[in-house]
Each structure stands twice: as structure tokens, then as C-alpha cells.
Scaffold this motif. Structure first.
Motif, mmCIF file in Angstrom:
data_model
loop_
_atom_site.group_PDB
_atom_site.id
_atom_site.type_symbol
_atom_site.label_atom_id
_atom_site.label_comp_id
_atom_site.label_asym_id
_atom_site.label_seq_id
_atom_site.Cartn_x
_atom_site.Cartn_y
_atom_site.Cartn_z
ATOM 1 N N PHE A 172 0.830 -1.199 0.000
ATOM 2 C CA PHE A 172 0.000 0.000 0.000
ATOM 3 C C PHE A 172 0.866 1.251 0.000
ATOM 4 N N MET A 173 0.449 2.282 -0.731
ATOM 5 C CA MET A 173 1.158 3.554 -0.681
ATOM 6 C C MET A 173 0.161 4.700 -0.658
ATOM 7 N N LYS A 174 0.371 5.574 0.321
ATOM 8 C CA LYS A 174 -0.460 6.780 0.349
ATOM 9 C C LYS A 174 0.437 7.978 0.045
ATOM 10 N N ALA A 175 1.130 8.487 1.065
ATOM 11 C CA ALA A 175 2.020 9.624 0.813
ATOM 12 C C ALA A 175 3.374 9.160 0.271
ATOM 13 N N GLY A 176 3.708 7.908 0.500
ATOM 14 C CA GLY A 176 4.987 7.392 0.004
ATOM 15 C C GLY A 176 6.114 7.502 1.019
ATOM 16 N N GLY A 177 5.774 7.827 2.280
ATOM 17 C CA GLY A 177 6.791 7.997 3.314
ATOM 18 C C GLY A 177 7.568 6.724 3.601
ATOM 19 N N THR A 178 6.877 5.595 3.611
ATOM 20 C CA THR A 178 7.545 4.321 3.887
ATOM 21 C C THR A 178 8.530 3.969 2.765
ATOM 22 N N ALA A 179 8.087 4.159 1.528
ATOM 23 C CA ALA A 179 8.962 3.860 0.384
ATOM 24 C C ALA A 179 10.180 4.783 0.387
ATOM 25 N N ARG A 180 9.941 6.056 0.733
ATOM 26 C CA ARG A 180 11.034 7.037 0.800
ATOM 27 C C ARG A 180 12.051 6.616 1.862
ATOM 28 N N ALA A 181 11.531 6.252 3.044
ATOM 29 C CA ALA A 181 12.418 5.862 4.141
ATOM 30 C C ALA A 181 13.179 4.579 3.794
ATOM 31 N N ALA A 182 12.497 3.635 3.159
ATOM 32 C CA ALA A 182 13.157 2.385 2.769
ATOM 33 C C ALA A 182 14.289 2.668 1.788
ATOM 34 N N ALA A 183 14.040 3.579 0.846
ATOM 35 C CA ALA A 183 15.078 3.933 -0.125
ATOM 36 C C ALA A 183 16.279 4.549 0.593
ATOM 37 N N ASP A 184 16.007 5.379 1.608
ATOM 38 C CA ASP A 184 17.099 5.981 2.376
ATOM 39 C C ASP A 184 17.888 4.917 3.133
ATOM 40 N N LEU A 185 17.159 4.001 3.764
ATOM 41 C CA LEU A 185 17.819 2.932 4.522
ATOM 42 C C LEU A 185 18.655 2.052 3.591
ATOM 43 N N LEU A 186 18.085 1.705 2.444
ATOM 44 C CA LEU A 186 18.810 0.874 1.480
ATOM 45 C C LEU A 186 20.045 1.624 0.963
ATOM 46 N N GLY A 187 19.916 2.941 0.878
ATOM 47 C CA GLY A 187 21.043 3.767 0.452
ATOM 48 C C GLY A 187 22.235 3.649 1.397
ATOM 49 N N GLU A 188 21.952 3.415 2.679
ATOM 50 C CA GLU A 188 23.013 3.237 3.674
ATOM 51 C C GLU A 188 23.859 1.998 3.385
ATOM 52 N N PHE A 189 23.299 1.089 2.591
ATOM 53 C CA PHE A 189 24.018 -0.133 2.218
ATOM 54 C C PHE A 189 24.648 0.007 0.827
ATOM 55 N N GLY A 190 24.606 1.220 0.313
ATOM 56 C CA GLY A 190 25.144 1.437 -1.026
ATOM 57 C C GLY A 190 24.285 0.830 -2.113
ATOM 58 N N ALA A 191 23.032 0.504 -1.767
ATOM 59 C CA ALA A 191 22.155 -0.137 -2.752
ATOM 60 C C ALA A 191 21.572 0.898 -3.714
ATOM 61 N N GLN A 192 21.241 0.423 -4.898
ATOM 62 C CA GLN A 192 20.566 1.281 -5.859
ATOM 63 C C GLN A 192 19.123 0.786 -5.988
ATOM 64 N N VAL A 193 18.163 1.642 -5.658
ATOM 65 C CA VAL A 193 16.762 1.253 -5.765
ATOM 66 C C VAL A 193 16.323 1.466 -7.218
ATOM 67 N N PRO A 228 -2.469 11.785 -2.001
ATOM 68 C CA PRO A 228 -1.932 12.865 -2.813
ATOM 69 C C PRO A 228 -1.324 12.327 -4.115
ATOM 70 N N THR A 229 -1.499 13.053 -5.201
ATOM 71 C CA THR A 229 -0.942 12.576 -6.476
ATOM 72 C C THR A 229 0.590 12.653 -6.439
ATOM 73 N N HIS A 230 1.084 13.642 -5.687
ATOM 74 C CA HIS A 230 2.540 13.740 -5.555
ATOM 75 C C HIS A 230 2.985 12.926 -4.350
ATOM 76 N N LYS A 231 3.710 11.825 -4.591
ATOM 77 C CA LYS A 231 4.193 10.974 -3.498
ATOM 78 C C LYS A 231 5.622 11.385 -3.134
ATOM 79 N N LEU A 232 6.040 10.992 -1.954
ATOM 80 C CA LEU A 232 7.381 11.352 -1.482
ATOM 81 C C LEU A 232 8.484 10.607 -2.230
ATOM 82 N N ILE A 233 8.097 9.603 -3.008
ATOM 83 C CA ILE A 233 9.076 8.903 -3.834
ATOM 84 C C ILE A 233 8.751 9.275 -5.273
ATOM 85 N N GLY A 234 9.783 9.380 -6.104
ATOM 86 C CA GLY A 234 9.540 9.840 -7.468
ATOM 87 C C GLY A 234 8.616 8.924 -8.240
ATOM 88 N N LYS A 235 9.193 8.098 -9.077
ATOM 89 C CA LYS A 235 8.392 7.202 -9.896
ATOM 90 C C LYS A 235 8.037 5.949 -9.105
#
Lengths: 280, 280
Positions: free
Chosen positions: B205-226, B238-245
């Protein structure tokens, strides 16, 4: 003409393999595969014979208005046996024990190739038990529970650690964790489970059996009958668990640091194809 | 003789279907199925032709020392399309909205037949993206993530809400939930993810996209590319989510109380078999 028949048979076979435990009327199948119903009946009989002979499963036919045909896969004993061996090998890798003495297995629980054959194996003893639903407590047992449910042609009911606003009203219980002696709670949404369901409880790990015991109590509040409890790994000690009978695929001896397949799991993999497969 | 050849072809077909995305050398296959290599090559070619013609997938051959054959299933568009329709119908049942305005969908997320075709559909846009691993945040996205990982021939990495003693040291982050504006945290065991991994993030589920944004940040700490984020249901607002595409299979309009398939998902199901399937 031989080409044509092979093609038709193979198309039908792969269709059945991608839709296990799904009942199709001949009308639906004939439309999906563009084959006349009479031809289809003959082909299904032929495929059924070969599937049974090679120990890959069977095609079950139900007659009447609600009737149809359904592919019921057999347990893939070779794959199950190889996967059991892979689990014992990987769980005894030197870095599997954390600094605090836990057996790290989260990664393996989330590998489709490692967990699906284990779910199929765990489902096997319950094939004839008319299981309505597989229940698990979040989180790490979920992939195993899903694989088990799929093999039984049923669904998973998720017991939560906390009740969730998004799931409406719920029944909660508190219990004393068997190994850590801490108070824990679990909760199941009222709408998640019908009355009088026959439930198989599945989890990734069992030590004292407190979680399984509490889950059985919670499920009892819904009038459910727990037909069995199955886990991937059980510790050898304590030998007496808080739940009566349970099925574990692997046994972990914490003192010896060994992980071995359980006797029933090994025996089941060793049986010759078709020996004990239910024929419905 | 027809019986014999069909039996062999059937055994090989079902072997390929139960081991998708798995590379086999001809030597391994020939030992497992008790068939001469020359016969096997011929049979594989025959099966490949039928699988492609009927839009069920293909058999990929890699030559050389590391080579072998691998069955790559195609997207089952008919099944995906029927399952999309079933989701929209069931999510608009009158009692789906809880008293607090949440869309209850936990039951459906844990039905193998409802979730597996959705995982395959969600995986499709990422087939060529060399995804190393699918990541999800516990709990309800797990079955979708597993189905998606299976379709990509890869595994799931589980981000926890709290770090667990049983998983060793972990990296944790705190973030502000997009919709509830509460501080939440998520955590990933250090050993769970290698450096520089290519990760697909999946959630239910995604509403504002906060969870996806945070997950991307956490994964970034591992040098991962989402490489992408995919969800089963996204809210229209909202049509504009905190994560891009992001890719969502279904769109929920909270104001109108409607759930409809997303445009890309519908288009993908509507394409004629084989139109855009990668041929490797």
C-alpha cells in the motif's frame, strides 16, 4: 498429426501445472485452450495416467453442476530431499550463530527456492485433514505458511503482534513467552476467521512452544479447531513443548550446534514415488 | 512409442515448470530424467517451440562452461487480467471500509491465488533491470514481495520495524510517516544485504509514500541502488508521493470509494501474447 497432439497435450499439461488446486469446468478449459470438449476429456485421461505413473500428481474429476477437473500435484520428493539437505548445510555455516546465540535464518526463509519445497513438505501430513486455513503469527513464518497454504489449496490467516486499526475489531490475548518469560500479546481481527474453521498453525521456529500454545488459545476463541502445528526448525531442548503434537522439518541441537532433518521429514522424502500419495 | 515420447516430454516440461529461472547443465538434466543428452537437446527445442507458440514462456540456452538451459515463464496475461478484475471487485465489496476509513485487504494479500499473479505482473516492468533482490518492510507486503521475487528469479530482503536480537547488528533509521505524521523507525540487519545491490522495493500500500522514501534511504546506507518501487494499491491522493516514480497495480480513490486497475497494468494485460515479452 503427432506434432499436433503433442502440442495440445503439452499446452494442457503446462496449463494444469500453472494452476494447481484450481477447479475448471470442461467448458472453461475448452475455451482457454481452443480444443473440443470430447478431445479434452480424452487428453485429460491420458495425462492423468502419466502423471500418476511418474508420481507427479493426479487429475481429480468432480461430476455434477459444481463439477470440473483439478490438478493436484504430488509431493516432489527429490526436490524436497535436496532442499532439506541444502537447509542443513546452510544452517550449519560457521557464521550462522549470532553473538547472542541465535540461529540466523531470516535470509533463507525469504528465498523462494529454499522455502517453497519446505512448505510443500510440511503440508503433506495434513493433506487429508480438510484444512480450511493456515494460520501464522507475524513475521518470519509468513513465506513458509504461504507455501504450505498453496500446497493445500487454501489461504493464510495472519495473527498480529498488535491489533491494527486498519483491520477493525480484534480479539487479543496476552501470554507468557515460553523461553524468555516475558509477557507478549497476539491479536486476530474478528473478520479474519469464520467460526468452526479447521486450522493448521505454521511458524518458522519453535523452542518452548509458547507461541504455538498461545495461537491455539487465540484460535480457540474463534471456535476454530487446530488440526496441527508445523514449524521449519524446532530446538531439541526442551523436548517437552507447551503444545502437544507438532511437526518440525529440522531439529536444532543448541548444545552440539547441529541441524538435522527430522525423522518424519527424512522418511517422507525417502519413500518411493507414489507409495503413500493420496489418490483422492 | 508415442506414449514413451510423450512421457519423456511431459516429465521434462513439468521439471522445467517446477524449477523456473533455474539453470541446468544438460548433464544434470540428463541424470535427473534418465534421458540421453542428444534426445534431451531435441526435446528441449521442441518444448521451447511450443512454449513460445502458446505464449507460456521460453527455454533460454547459454553456451560455454557456465552454460546450460533455463525455463523463463512468460507473464500469464489472461490470469493476471482475471486476477486484477477479481481484486477490483473484492475491494469494492460494501464491508471493505473499516469504521475508521481504512480499506481492509489483509485477507486478500494472504490468498496465494490472489497475490501470486499480482506479483508476476508487478515484476514484469523490472525483468530487464537486473534486480538482485526485492526488499519489503514487514508485514503485509511480504506475500506480494515473495511472488515478485519468484517471478524475477531472486530473493526477498526483509526490513524490520524494530531491529531484532536474532539478526545481529543492524542499521536503523527514524522517519516521519507521510500520512500520520508520527515518528516511525525501520531497520535492516547488516548481514541481510550485500554492498551495491540493485533493489526493487515492494509494498502492499502507498499513500504519501513515506515508507517507500524511508526504505530507499535505509537501502542507500548499504550502497544499494533502488531500481524501482512497486505497490499493490496506491491512493489517488496525494498525487505527488514522497518517492519519485512508482508502479501501482491498483488505484484507490478514497473520495469516490472506487478501486480501479492502473493504466500500465491494464495495458500490460491487454497486450497480445508475445508482443513485448523479452526473448533473452
Amino acid at each position: 498429426r503427432i506434432q499436433v497432439r503433442y502440442k495440445r497435450l503439452l499446452a494442457l499439461t503446462s496449463y494444469l501445472f500453472t494452476h494447481p488446486h484450481t477447479q475448471w469446468s470442461l467448458t472453461e478449459l475448452s475455451a482457454a485452450l481452443h480444443v473440443a470438449k470430447s478431445t479434452l476429456s480424452e487428453d485429460l485421461l491420458f495425462i492423468k495416467g502419466i502423471l500418476e505413473e511418474t508420481g507427479q500428481g493426479t487429475v481429480v474429476t468432480h461430476v455434477g453442476a459444481q463439477g470440473g477437473v483439478m490438478f493436484v500435484p504430488a509431493l516432489d520428493r527429490v526436490r524436497a530431499s535436496e532442499t532439506l539437505a541444502a537447509w542443513t548445510a546452510r544452517l550449519t555455516e560457521p557464521d550462522r550463530l549470532t553473538a547472542d546465540g541465535f540461529l540466523y535464518m531470516t535470509d533463507l526463509l525469504f528465498e523462494p527456492r529454499m522455502i517453497e519445497p519446505m512448505g510443500e513438505l510440511l503440508a503433506f501430513p495434513f493433506r487429508q485433514q480438510k484444512v480450511d486455513v493456515v494460520a501464522t503469527v507475524e513475521t518470519k513464518g509468513i513465506p513458509l505458511a504461504m507455501a504450505c497454504a498453496k500446497a493445500l489449496g487454501t489461504d493464510v490467516v495472519l495473527i498480529r503482534r498488535d491489533s491494527r486499526l486498519s483491520e477493525g475489531s480484534a480479539v487479543s490475548i496476552n501470554y507468557l513467552s515460553g523461553s524468555s518469560r516475558r509477557i507478549q500479546s497476539m491479536s486476530l481481527a474478528r473478520r479474519a476467521l469464520g467460526r468452526e474453521s479447521r486450522v493448521l498453525f505454521v511458524d518458522d521456529f519453535m523452542k518452548a512452544g509458547g507461541t504455538a500454545r498461545a495461537a491455539a488459545d487465540l484460535l480457540g476463541e474463534f471456535g476454530a479447531q487446530v488440526v496441527g502445528a508445523g514449524v521449519l526448525v524446532a530446538t531439541r531442548e526442551p523436548t517437552h513443548k507447551l503444545i502437544g503434537k507438532f511437526w518440525s522439518l529440522l531439529e536444532w541441537d543448541e548444545t552440539l550446534s547441529t541441524v538435522v532433518p527430522s525423522v518424519w521429514a527424512k522418511d517422507l522424502c525417502a519413500e518411493r514415488k507414489g507409495d503413500t500419495d493420496d489418490r483422492h
